[in-house]
Motif scaffolding. Structure first.
Motif, mmCIF file in Angstrom:
data_model
loop_
_atom_site.group_PDB
_atom_site.id
_atom_site.type_symbol
_atom_site.label_atom_id
_atom_site.label_comp_id
_atom_site.label_asym_id
_atom_site.label_seq_id
_atom_site.Cartn_x
_atom_site.Cartn_y
_atom_site.Cartn_z
ATOM 1 N N GLN A 17 53.910 -19.040 -25.703
ATOM 2 C CA GLN A 17 54.905 -19.220 -26.761
ATOM 3 C C GLN A 17 54.452 -20.396 -27.612
ATOM 4 O O GLN A 17 53.942 -21.393 -27.094
ATOM 5 C CB GLN A 17 56.289 -19.513 -26.176
ATOM 6 N N PHE A 18 54.634 -20.274 -28.948
ATOM 7 C CA PHE A 18 54.082 -21.270 -29.862
ATOM 8 C C PHE A 18 55.194 -22.003 -30.605
ATOM 9 O O PHE A 18 56.122 -21.365 -31.144
ATOM 10 C CB PHE A 18 53.151 -20.599 -30.879
ATOM 11 N N ASP A 19 55.068 -23.331 -30.643
ATOM 12 C CA ASP A 19 55.897 -24.166 -31.512
ATOM 13 C C ASP A 19 54.984 -24.807 -32.547
ATOM 14 O O ASP A 19 53.950 -25.392 -32.193
ATOM 15 C CB ASP A 19 56.605 -25.266 -30.721
ATOM 16 N N THR A 66 48.243 -28.406 -26.463
ATOM 17 C CA THR A 66 48.644 -28.959 -27.756
ATOM 18 C C THR A 66 47.408 -29.232 -28.595
ATOM 19 O O THR A 66 46.368 -29.665 -28.090
ATOM 20 C CB THR A 66 49.450 -30.262 -27.584
ATOM 21 N N THR A 77 55.227 -27.569 -35.442
ATOM 22 C CA THR A 77 56.152 -28.617 -35.881
ATOM 23 C C THR A 77 55.476 -29.600 -36.826
ATOM 24 O O THR A 77 54.247 -29.693 -36.876
ATOM 25 C CB THR A 77 56.723 -29.374 -34.669
ATOM 26 N N SER A 116 61.884 -24.842 -42.337
ATOM 27 C CA SER A 116 62.083 -25.316 -40.963
ATOM 28 C C SER A 116 60.807 -25.125 -40.151
ATOM 29 O O SER A 116 59.943 -24.308 -40.488
ATOM 30 C CB SER A 116 63.237 -24.544 -40.307
ATOM 31 N N ASP A 117 60.695 -25.890 -39.069
ATOM 32 C CA ASP A 117 59.580 -25.699 -38.146
ATOM 33 C C ASP A 117 59.698 -24.327 -37.484
ATOM 34 O O ASP A 117 60.765 -23.705 -37.472
ATOM 35 C CB ASP A 117 59.590 -26.802 -37.076
ATOM 36 N N ILE A 118 58.577 -23.868 -36.930
ATOM 37 C CA ILE A 118 58.534 -22.549 -36.285
ATOM 38 C C ILE A 118 58.544 -22.779 -34.774
ATOM 39 O O ILE A 118 57.660 -23.444 -34.233
ATOM 40 C CB ILE A 118 57.271 -21.773 -36.712
ATOM 41 N N ARG A 119 59.541 -22.226 -34.096
ATOM 42 C CA ARG A 119 59.677 -22.482 -32.657
ATOM 43 C C ARG A 119 59.825 -21.172 -31.887
ATOM 44 O O ARG A 119 60.448 -20.231 -32.361
ATOM 45 C CB ARG A 119 60.873 -23.396 -32.380
ATOM 46 N N GLY A 120 59.258 -21.157 -30.697
ATOM 47 C CA GLY A 120 59.398 -20.005 -29.809
ATOM 48 C C GLY A 120 58.687 -18.762 -30.308
ATOM 49 O O GLY A 120 59.088 -17.638 -29.971
ATOM 50 N N VAL A 166 50.697 -28.034 -33.036
ATOM 51 C CA VAL A 166 50.916 -26.732 -32.415
ATOM 52 C C VAL A 166 50.973 -26.923 -30.907
ATOM 53 O O VAL A 166 50.066 -27.522 -30.314
ATOM 54 C CB VAL A 166 49.807 -25.722 -32.781
ATOM 55 N N THR A 167 52.038 -26.436 -30.307
ATOM 56 C CA THR A 167 52.179 -26.484 -28.852
ATOM 57 C C THR A 167 52.246 -25.055 -28.337
ATOM 58 O O THR A 167 53.115 -24.276 -28.766
ATOM 59 C CB THR A 167 53.448 -27.242 -28.443
#
Length: 886
Positions: free
Chosen positions: A828-830, A855, A832, A653-657, A844-845
């Motif tokens: 905080q990094f997302d 971004t 995706t 899965s993507d990495i969020r928060g 990367v956000t």
């Protein structure tokens, strides 16, 4: 196995037939560098149409030396080599895999090394006692007291696992034992009833595995997790590398040593850039290099950044095999096979094709040091005083240090300690102690200094830790041990000591003076590593030097000396004694080598190698195929890698928060990341051990507790020299928990994030993970909850290890960095667009506290299809376990 190129043939050696795979069956093989010929043979022998295809073999033969590596191959090493610091967790993982296999409904006994695996216990001895004839015995007794649990566990492993051998403590350093005894040169082994001959190749759980390249054996360091997979029959997935040729001409001049040569080579290759590449030495200068000199150069491949630094098999190789007691059949096999396969080097041969070529006239090499904190920072001995003073000023300015001289009472006299004092002088590490020329030279310096009545300064902690018992044998034969001991260079143990931080405590008065005066003191060691905080926590500046120079600096007692023009001391008559008065000639050294280094010394040292001393033989160990884990053990615990594991894969899965655990700069080494060195009572690891009833005097080192993940995760990112820019003004394992901003230990913050179900990210600069191959530099972050690392560049082994533990290695695009993108670390990094691990780049956000978003795209450094499989499985061990369970 397939045989698409009709390469299978028969080779007879002294009337005994061997099956071989002929290299000349493949068009283009003759132009390849020596190292790639070995890889080509490996592919021919393992061609099966699946893991190794005919196209892989064609790609190897058609190797383009100028092309960027892109062709993946599956390389199957012939054996695996381990030392105990990395070997204990490897055996722990195998034991845990047996338990996990049983839970998955499979047969636990399928978890067994399929390739020969050899472990040398050499990293656990510490220099508690020094400078007396009882030091060897006292340090060995302390070693067994501290490590009884670990050693008992390894004895269990030796009995429980087939194809696994343990060389007991107090035998020697793993790489020197490998060079002098374990290496085959060419293997002769039955495979499905057929006796095959093929090159000896290996991977090792120590980056200095490359030392064996000096013998013409291809091998390099990998993380423990890669080594475990290799033991379990998994090939090493790699890209066909570029190969840099290094032409050696001429011979070393009078006064220069093999150490000076290797420091010059390190400097040149670091400047050239060889990370991820093979280096191959050739040229007429090989005729003037002993095999021990070659091994010294090969050993330092991690310091110049290469995967390996290999020499070809030639007459010197055969001479060394005979010297070290290999039987004649083995020597004949090595010669016959290598000649038949075009792997034997003789003067005047056509040169191979290389990606690039460097050249060194060895006559230009000058006596040198390297330091004060990197092995590639060579300093000519003639410039050493000036360079030291410059480095000291820079250090004090950077750290805002205001030191003052301090008086201490040592050996019955009051002495003044000040900046630049040498407080550790250690002849240690396989780099040099495998080499009779520099060891004999050290003994001769001691002899000449002793004859003039010189003494080592009282604040210097001296030590001699030979790479094997052979060294002591020839030093005694040459009647040099008494001279070394007269200066305090008594044997303290047979193992890797000062070079890995097992230097032991400084005398209390010295330690107190350093703290009181905030002194920047020095070590001089004949090792291969001198990174910040590695040798000793209280020693800020560390210099690599040849063994004879270690003795010289012990006599001088300080780094701010011009050793060519200032006296080392005064003799009994008050006359000044200079370097020229104690330095031996090459002829003196060679005469003693001829009279003291012989085959009998090697055969007697290794005749009973696996049985060990009485202490090892008397050690009790558990029985059974499954290990009986003890809940109260502080050394050995069942790691949680397989908890909740199922036979079926869950998509990535993507990495969020995610939050940032650490924001790091350039050249963060595995020493900064991995738990190593002493355990402080007030550290998270120390507090854990005390809660378990362990007295601080019995803490042992972090390295010795690598079999207990609870200790290791608490010691991850805890190096005293780590600078986390997220917590400015701090040093050590400190961070800020976000969003509240509270400052705390990295371990405490990680546990708080875990409770909050927040994934973690690490951001770093260039050369992230350089230094020794340390699997805990990947295991520790994974257990802390790190899901991804974003760095400007990686050292090869560490990038691989991150994937092996299921951590995503991302690389900033050229020109991008945390600084250029304006990242503060409070975002905080997302992450995706992972596409189940197959993506080549991700988005990367980074969302700042004020809601502003930065971004950028980052390159996914999962470089091969096999690495994708490891990452999708959550790590290499999970992948292997699912394969075996299926």
């Amino acid at each position: 196995m397939s045989n698409s190129f009709n390469a299978r043939a028969t080779l007879s050696v002294n009337g005994q037939d061997h099956e071989i795979y002929r290299l000349d069956a493949v068009q283009g093989a003759d132009r390849l560098p020596y190292s790639l010929k070995i890889l080509l043979e490996n592919l021919l022998r393992h061609e099966d149409g699946k893991v190794v295809s005919a196209d892989d073999i064609r790609a190897m033969a058609a190797w383009d030396p100028q092309a960027e590596p892109s062709q993946e191959i599956a390389y199957t090493p012939a054996r695996v080599l381990m030392q105990d610091f990395t070997g204990v967790p490897a055996v722990v993982d195998l034991a845990a895999m047996r338990d996990a296999m049983q839970k998955l409904g499979g047969d636990p006994e399928r978890i067994n090394p399929l390739q020969p695996a050899e472990l040398v216990i050499d990293h656990s001895v510490q220099i508690d006692s020094f400078g007396n004839k009882d030091s060897l015995r006292l340090n060995a007794e302390m070693e067994y007291r501290r490590n009884q649990e670990r050693y008992s566990f390894l004895k269990w492993g030796q009995k429980a696992f087939s194809n696994f051998k343990v060389v007991p403590p107090d035998t020697g350093i793993v790489h020197q034992v490998n060079l002098e005894y374990l290496a085959r040169g060419i293997f002769a082994k039955e495979n499905h009833g057929v006796l095959q001959a093929y090159p000896d190749t290996l991977v090792g759980t120590d980056s200095h595995t490359t030392m064996i390249n000096g013998l013409g054996v291809l091998g390099w360091g990998v993380g423990g997790i890669e080594a475990e997979a290799a033991m379990l029959g998994q090939p090493v997935s790699m890209l066909i590398p570029q190969v840099v040729g290094f032409r050696l001409n001429g011979a070393l001049p009078e006064g220069a040593t093999a150490t000076d040569l290797v420091l010059t080579v390190v400097e040149m290759l670091r400047a050239h850039g060889v990370v991820g590449k093979f280096v191959e030495f050739f040229g007429e200068g090989l005729e003037h290099l002993s095999l021990a000199d070659r091994a010294t150069i090969a050993n330092m491949a991690p310091e110049y950044g290469a995967t390996c630094g290999i020499f070809p098999i030639d007459g010197e190789t055969l001479k060394y095999l005979r010297l070290t007691g290999r039987d004649q059949q083995q020597v004949d096999l090595v010669e016959t096979y290598s000649r038949e396969q075009g792997l034997f080097h003789e003067p005047g041969q056509p040169e191979a094709v290389y990606s690039s070529v460097l050249e060194l006239d060895m006559a230009t090499v000058v006596p040198s040091l390297a330091g004060p904190k990197r092995p590639q920072d060579r300093v000519a001995l003639s410039d050493s005083k000036r360079e030291f003073e410059t480095a000291l000023k820079a250090l004090k300015d950077e750290r805002k240090i205001h030191s003052k001289p301090v008086t201490a009472h040592l050996d019955g006299e009051d002495v003044t300690l000040q900046d630049g004092n040498v407080v550790i002088a250690s002849i240690t590490s396989c780099t040099n102690t495998s080499n009779p020329s520099v060891m004999i030279a050290a003994g001769l310096v001691a002899r000449k200094a002793h004859a003039r009545g010189l003494k080592v300064k009282p604040w210097v902690k001296t030590s001699l830790a030979p790479g094997s018992r052979v060294v002591t044998g020839y030093l005694e034969q040459a009647e040099l041990m008494d001279d070394l001991e007269s200066l305090g260079f008594h044997v303290v143990g047979y193992g890797c000591t000062t070079c890995i931080g097992n230097s032991g405590p400084l005398p209390e008065a010295v330690s107190r003076a350093i703290v009181e005066g905030d002194l920047s003191v020095c070590s001089v060691l004949s090792g291969n590593r001198n990174f910040e905080g590695r040798v000793h926590a209280e020693v800020r500046m560390n210099y690599l030097a040849s063994p004879p120079l270690v003795v010289v600096y012990a006599l001088a007692g300080r780094m701010d000396i011009d050793v060519y023009n200032e006296p080392l001391g005064r003799d009994a008559d008050g006359n000044e004694v200079f370097l020229k008065d104690v330095w031996p000639t090459q002829q003196e050294i060679q005469d003693l080598i001829l009279n003291s280094v012989n085959s009998a010394g090697f055969t007697s040292s290794y005749q009973d190698v696996y049985n060990g001393e009485d202490a090892w033989r008397d050690l009790s160990s558990p029985e059974g195929q499954l290990f009986d884990w003890q809940a109260d053990s502080t050394y050995i615990q069942n790691p949680p890698y397989f908890e909740g594991m199922t036979r079926e894969l869950t998509p990535v899965s993507d990495i969020r928060g995610a939050r940032l655990l650490a924001l790091l700069g350039d050249s963060v080494t595995t020493d900064h990341i991995s738990p190593a060195g002493a355990i402080k009572a007030d550290s998270p690891a120390g507090e854990y051990l005390q809660a378990k009833g362990v007295d601080p005097k019995d803490f042992n080192s972090l390295g010795s507790r690598r079999g207990n993940h609870e200790v290791m995760m608490r010691g991850t990112f805890a190096n005293i020299r780590l600078r986390n820019l997220l917590a400015p003004g701090t040093e050590g394992g400190v961070t800020r928990h976000l969003p509240d901003g509270e400052t705390m230990s990295i371990y405490a913050a990680a546990m708080k994030y875990h409770a909050e179900q927040v994934p973690l990210v690490v951001i770093a600069g260039k050369e992230y993970g350089s230094g020794s191959s340390r699997d805990w530099a990947a295991k520790g972050p994974r257990l802390l909850g790190v899901r991804a690392v974003i760095a400007e560049s990686y050292e090869r082994i560490h990038r691989s290890n991150l994937i092996g533990m299921g951590i995503l290695p991302l690389q900033f695009n050229p020109g991008d960095s945390a600084g250029s993108l304006g990242l503060s670390g409070e975002e905080q990094f997302d992450i995706t667009g992972l596409q189940d691990g197959t993506a080549k780049q991700v988005n990367v956000t980074a969302i700042a506290p004020d809601g502003q978003a930065i971004t950028f795209t980052a390159r996914v450094r999962i470089d091969t299809p096999q690495e994708i499989e490891y990452y999708r499985n959550g790590g290499i061990l999970q992948y292997v376990l699912r394969q075996l369970a299926a």
